[in-house]
Motif scaffolding. Sequence first.
Motif, PDB file in Angstrom:
ATOM      1  N   ASP A  74      -3.954  -2.611  -5.717  1.00 24.95           N
ATOM      2  CA  ASP A  74      -3.408  -2.946  -4.401  1.00 24.95           C
ATOM      3  C   ASP A  74      -4.356  -3.974  -3.795  1.00 24.95           C
ATOM      4  OD1 ASP A  74      -2.007  -2.941  -2.021  1.00 24.95           O
ATOM      5  OD2 ASP A  74      -3.032  -1.177  -1.224  1.00 24.95           O
ATOM      6  N   SER A 117       0.831  -1.212   0.000  1.00 25.92           N
ATOM      7  CA  SER A 117       0.000   0.000   0.000  1.00 25.92           C
ATOM      8  C   SER A 117       0.860   1.255   0.000  1.00 25.92           C
ATOM      9  CB  SER A 117      -0.933   0.008   1.209  1.00 25.92           C
ATOM     10  OG  SER A 117      -1.799  -1.102   1.149  1.00 25.92           O
ATOM     11  N   LEU A 134      -4.819   3.320   3.027  1.00 24.78           N
ATOM     12  CA  LEU A 134      -4.290   3.067   4.368  1.00 24.78           C
ATOM     13  C   LEU A 134      -3.005   2.239   4.325  1.00 24.78           C
ATOM     14  CD1 LEU A 134      -4.844   3.119   7.541  1.00 24.78           C
ATOM     15  CD2 LEU A 134      -5.770   0.835   7.159  1.00 24.78           C
ATOM     16  N   THR A 172      -4.865  -3.942   4.344  1.00 26.16           N
ATOM     17  CA  THR A 172      -5.633  -3.842   3.101  1.00 26.16           C
ATOM     18  C   THR A 172      -6.397  -5.127   2.864  1.00 26.16           C
ATOM     19  OG1 THR A 172      -3.800  -2.593   2.169  1.00 26.16           O
ATOM     20  CG2 THR A 172      -5.463  -3.395   0.619  1.00 26.16           C
TER      21      THR A 172
HETATM   22 MG    MG Z   1      -1.842  -2.904   2.293  1.00 25.44          MG
END
Ligand code: MG
Length: 429
Positions: free
Chosen positions: A257, A217, A229, A237
């Motif tokens: 992501d 991330s 985040l 995540t």
């Molecule tokens: Mg992440």
Amino acid sequence: MQDEDSEADHEPIAEAEIAGVSPTPGLDSEASRAEFRELVESAGAEIVGEIAQRRAKADPATLLGAGKVEEVAAAAASSNATVILVDHDLTPTQLRNLEDALPCRVVDRTQLILDIFARHARTREGQLQVELAQLEYMLPRLTGKGSSMSQLGGGIGTRGPGETQLETDRRRIQRKVLHLKDELESVRKVRGQQRHRREAVPVPTVALVGYTNAGKSTLFNALTHAGVLESSRMFATLDPKLRSLVLPSRRKILLSDTVGFIRNLPHTLITSFRATLEEVQKAEVLLHVQDCSSPTQEEQKAEVEKVLAELGAENKPRLEVLNKVDLLPEEERELLGPDAIAISARTGAGLDLLLRRIDAALVADPIVRRILEIPQDEGAVLAALDAGALIEAREFQEQRVRIEVSGPASLLGRYRRFWATPSSEVDPV
Ligand SMILES: [Mg+2]
Ligand SMILES: Nc1nc2c(ncn2[C@@H]2O[C@H](COP(=O)(O)OP(=O)(O)OP(=O)(O)O)[C@@H](O)[C@H]2O)c(=O)[nH]1
């Protein structure tokens, strides 16, 4: 860095106890325990004690040996622990027996990971998936003691319902499972339609994969300025995020992501995180983000490769991205070799090289430049080009727009009928 305390709406668990058992082969016991500690902390629990056991064979009834169970019971009682976390999966029988022998609730590794997932799921689909996985995991394990579906901290120490109540609970949960499956199906249908619209415009996707906490991330944000985040907590995540990004060749890509992997990822979760898996399976190129400062980098890498194989994605073009080089001493950094994609998502070091390498990995569809003359009423064509290529010049004529575009050959090839120059004049970028 994002706010690490954004999960403050969840009650932290006041006290917890770890009972670790035989370490995973290939991972030394200290590394394995350190990882489990991180998981426990990611679930918001505070560790008040740890007990390890090394046994040749797990006890089928209680996993731990009888003497060890007594030791855990005594330690839990004296430290007022409210939950006992076991770094291993427990069969329904083992769970029941341990809960009978111990003064508080027992939570195994899968359930702990499910709990972390439940805290971090943000989209409707993610939440439904986790809830479904939790219920399916729980169903065969319903016992009298504290087996509520609430968070880790809920129902601690409470004596559970009697047998009749259990039956009612079971039926209620089964109905809920069916209901959740229905709801998931309709959420997925909507996502399918969205994907369909997205695929109408052929922008290649590049997916970040890697062990939890590797820095996916952080890298995603560094490349796309998306502000998702990032957190030292594991499994920060869960829901896939997509952002577009322009490579040095001016090719537009979508970067995704996704959820991180971990050893012994509960199987129920692998199959339920369909949205994430689809991103990985449909991606043109995978970026395998590794924390090269981690003492267990090799094990983590092997684990990720295992999961990729399970997803049938092991033969996809993949770039090995060595992240967190800022944490490596200079001499170790040099050992990585000149060909390594050594980056720091935090400081931005190496990101230019990474982008060039992504570009090079997408050679199947090179970037070309063309002049097109498109009738003004072909709005969809203009939109598709705008989304998938770079329009470098635009000139309005009577009924037509004359544009100079550079974009993937496949995309421009689709609109051959609007080409203003013969193909021999193609000017590769
Ligand atoms: Mg992440
Ligand atoms: N020193 C250093 N720390 C980094 C770097 N990249 C990420 N981190 C830190 O590593 C931790 C994990 O980063 P994330 O980006 O949330 O990791 P992730 O791979 O997305 O993790 P999950 O979503 O949980 O799978 C955070 O505390 C980051 O600040 C880096 O290049 N250098």
